[in-house]
Design a protein around this motif. Sequence first.
Motif, short mmCIF file in Angstrom:
data_model
loop_
_atom_site.label_atom_id
_atom_site.label_comp_id
_atom_site.label_asym_id
_atom_site.label_seq_id
_atom_site.Cartn_x
_atom_site.Cartn_y
_atom_site.Cartn_z
N THR A 188 5.19 -3.98 -10.85
CA THR A 188 3.88 -3.66 -11.42
C THR A 188 3.97 -3.41 -12.92
O THR A 188 4.83 -2.65 -13.38
CB THR A 188 3.29 -2.41 -10.72
N GLN A 206 0.83 -1.19 0.00
CA GLN A 206 0.00 0.00 0.00
C GLN A 206 0.88 1.26 0.00
O GLN A 206 1.88 1.33 0.70
CB GLN A 206 -0.90 0.02 1.25
N GLN A 211 0.93 12.04 -5.05
CA GLN A 211 0.90 10.94 -6.02
C GLN A 211 1.05 11.41 -7.46
O GLN A 211 1.34 10.61 -8.36
CB GLN A 211 -0.38 10.14 -5.86
N ARG A 231 -1.74 -0.95 -12.77
CA ARG A 231 -2.56 -1.07 -11.57
C ARG A 231 -3.80 -0.19 -11.68
O ARG A 231 -3.92 0.63 -12.59
CB ARG A 231 -1.77 -0.68 -10.32
N SER A 232 -4.72 -0.39 -10.74
CA SER A 232 -5.97 0.38 -10.68
C SER A 232 -6.73 0.32 -12.01
O SER A 232 -7.23 1.33 -12.52
CB SER A 232 -5.69 1.84 -10.29
N SER A 260 -7.73 -7.32 -5.69
CA SER A 260 -8.25 -6.22 -4.87
C SER A 260 -7.91 -4.84 -5.43
O SER A 260 -8.70 -3.91 -5.33
CB SER A 260 -7.71 -6.33 -3.44
N SER A 261 -6.73 -4.72 -6.04
CA SER A 261 -6.32 -3.42 -6.59
C SER A 261 -6.28 -3.43 -8.12
O SER A 261 -5.80 -2.48 -8.73
CB SER A 261 -4.95 -3.02 -6.04
N LYS A 262 -6.77 -4.53 -8.71
CA LYS A 262 -6.82 -4.65 -10.18
C LYS A 262 -5.45 -4.38 -10.78
O LYS A 262 -5.27 -3.55 -11.67
CB LYS A 262 -7.85 -3.67 -10.77
N THR A 263 -4.44 -5.10 -10.25
CA THR A 263 -3.04 -4.90 -10.65
C THR A 263 -2.51 -6.15 -11.33
O THR A 263 -2.70 -7.26 -10.84
CB THR A 263 -2.17 -4.60 -9.40
N TYR A 313 -9.03 -5.53 -16.25
CA TYR A 313 -8.23 -6.43 -15.40
C TYR A 313 -8.53 -7.89 -15.73
O TYR A 313 -7.61 -8.70 -15.88
CB TYR A 313 -8.50 -6.15 -13.92
N GLN A 363 -9.72 -0.88 -14.69
CA GLN A 363 -11.15 -1.15 -14.65
C GLN A 363 -11.35 -2.66 -14.60
O GLN A 363 -10.54 -3.43 -15.12
CB GLN A 363 -11.83 -0.55 -15.87
N GLN A 364 -12.45 -3.09 -13.96
CA GLN A 364 -12.68 -4.51 -13.73
C GLN A 364 -12.60 -5.33 -15.01
O GLN A 364 -11.93 -6.37 -15.05
CB GLN A 364 -14.04 -4.71 -13.05
#
Length: 200
Positions: free
Chosen positions: A144, A4, A183, A147-148, A99-102, A154, A150-151
Amino acid sequence: MEQQVFFSSGLQFGMPKFFEYLLVVHPGQEVFSQIKAEKENFSLEYNVSIARKTQPHITIANFLAKEAMEETLIKWMYKIISHHKSFDVMINNFSGFPSSKTVYARIQDHEPFKQLAISLRKINEYINDNGFPNAKLINHPHITIARSLQQQVYEKAIMDYSRKTFNARFVVDELVLLKRQNQYDKCRQVSVFRLGTALN
């Protein structure tokens, strides 16, 4: 569980009260180029620009601190990191964090990273004494790709990447400390820490 990352947001007279610091490993040049190319391909294939905007790296730790704390933190980190030996990293194919679509490149041996994280717990007392939470230390080393997501992106990507083969190796002989205000800010290099030479 994915590492995180948390961000600084407090401003005072236009200047940040604190920064987010990231202690990272950059892959060797050949592997860096291979992962960078994979991130570029991902951006084109799935129309996700964020994949190409981030540099390949493995986050060892991230934490919040005031700039005035840097000198002391660097001294502590130098002392801790110099006692660790350089080590090989093997990358073996891809996986994902639902969980984080990574989507990420898998690190085969986590142990050297976990040993570094255990040693770096020593800086928490100093960070806590200055009013900041514990450093977030690596618990699942990875690189990575994107990441993040869309469903639906992913789900498509992880299915595609589960069929891909990717194997690479590089030596970790230094860690790099970076910092940023938030960020969206570009990371700036603060210091480089060399690991000891491994005995053959």
